[in-house]
Design a protein around this motif. Structure first.
Motif, short mmCIF file in Angstrom:
data_model
loop_
_atom_site.label_atom_id
_atom_site.label_comp_id
_atom_site.label_asym_id
_atom_site.label_seq_id
_atom_site.Cartn_x
_atom_site.Cartn_y
_atom_site.Cartn_z
N SER A 143 0.96 -1.23 0.10
CA SER A 143 -0.09 0.08 -0.04
C SER A 143 0.91 1.36 0.33
CB SER A 143 -0.99 -0.07 1.31
OG SER A 143 -0.29 0.01 2.44
N ARG A 174 -9.06 6.55 -2.78
CA ARG A 174 -8.99 5.23 -2.09
C ARG A 174 -10.02 4.77 -1.50
NH1 ARG A 174 -3.86 3.55 1.98
NH2 ARG A 174 -4.82 1.58 2.28
N LEU A 198 -3.94 3.68 -7.86
CA LEU A 198 -5.03 4.18 -7.11
C LEU A 198 -6.18 3.05 -7.12
CD1 LEU A 198 -6.30 6.66 -5.68
CD2 LEU A 198 -7.30 7.22 -7.55
N GLY A 245 -7.18 1.14 -3.70
CA GLY A 245 -8.49 1.06 -3.05
C GLY A 245 -9.22 -0.28 -2.94
#
Length: 305
Positions: free
Chosen positions: A23, A43, A221, A225
């Motif tokens: 992450s 996110r 992104l 997410g």
């Protein structure tokens, strides 16, 4: 625990560590083009859109509507604010350093629980708090320069942002324990992402980038997410169910290993011996302060009977 369950627990443990370790990489790639606020807002929005159908399929919609106020607030405290802070931090310090500082979450959690909930730590946990915070001081001290680096921001601000994020996580844990009843984990997970999405929507629009991001930023992104937030939540709750909360908490210790590896291999970041040594001190203190490891009886004044 039988052998098949043990193997399943270890597999989930390693996969979750690898996902959460990545992450920091994906936040760096997305934030570099989108900025910290839009990255964090998108996110949590992507994670909410991923989790919401699962929540509705499980029939938990009425439960979320009943408890939405405290859950939404937890979302701001546990996801919205910390994600903004980390998205800012990874632009100005290495992802490896950010992940090591993130590993102090149980450390701050124990301190906040002591101050807020009166959960007084044992001697062993008190020693852990002292060791852990000593490691943080040593590590942060090496990065405490307020002289701007190549990014134009002093590294000390990024370090403080990481520590502020871990404090938010700790406050959120105590708030949840005090104000939110025992709910299905999917309810808290989905509701918190919805709350964070709503809270960050307007600020993110205000700070939106002037140019369209590249495909790399967009895929980063989407990945942070869906994979690092939505899927990670599901794996974490599965790990709690199969291995228990104490074992699940130890995933925090392995995340920096993956984050550092990704940073070195994919971003060309460097790792110093001082960073590794301070990280080890922090992890030892965290293990003691969270109760996962205890000092022998002779250190605590208790008999070993």
């Amino acid at each position: 625990m039988n052998t098949p369950n043990a193997k399943g627990w270890l597999a989930d443990f390693l996969i979750l560590s690898a996902i959460w370790g990545s992450s920091f990489l994906f936040m760096r790639l997305a934030s570099a083009e989108l900025g910290a606020l839009p990255t964090a807002a998108l996110r949590v929005t992507i994670a909410a859109l991923f989790l919401l159908p699962l929540l509705l399929a499980k029939g938990h919609g009425p439960t979320l509507r009943q408890h939405w106020k405290p859950i939404f607030f937890v979302g701001l405290l546990n996801s919205g604010i910390p994600f903004v802070l980390y998205s800012f931090a990874v632009l100005h310090i290495s992802t490896g350093l950010s992940s090591i500082l993130n590993a102090t979450v149980p450390l701050f959690g124990a301190l906040v629980a002591w101050a807020w909930l009166g959960d007084k730590p044992t001697v062993s946990r008190s020693v852990g708090l002292a060791i852990g915070f000593g490691g943080v001081v040593l590590l942060a001290g090496g990065q405490a320069s307020f002289k701007p680096n190549a990014s134009g921001i002093a590294p000390a601000w990024a370090v403080l942002a990481c520590l502020a994020a871990t404090t938010c996580y700790a406050l959120s844990a105590s708030f949840t324990k005090k104000h939110i009843p025992s709910l299905p984990p999917l309810v808290t997970a989905t509701g918190s992402q919805l709350g964070a999405s709503l809270a960050l929507a307007v600020p993110a629009l205000w700070f939106r980038p002037e140019h369209l991001p590249s495909a790399t930023a967009l895929w980063s992104l989407i990945t942070v997410g869906v994979l690092c937030t939505g899927v990670a939540y599901i794996l974490y709750f599965k790990l709690i169910e199969n291995a228990g909360p104490a074992r699940a908490l130890t995933v925090t210790f392995l995340v920096p290993v993956f984050a550092i590896a990704y940073g070195v291999l994919l971003l060309g970041e460097s790792v110093t011996a001082w960073m590794v040594a301070c990280g080890a001190v922090i992890l030892v203190g965290t293990a003691l302060s969270s109760g996962l490891v205890k000092l022998p009886g002779r250190w605590t004044g208790k008999s070993r009977t």
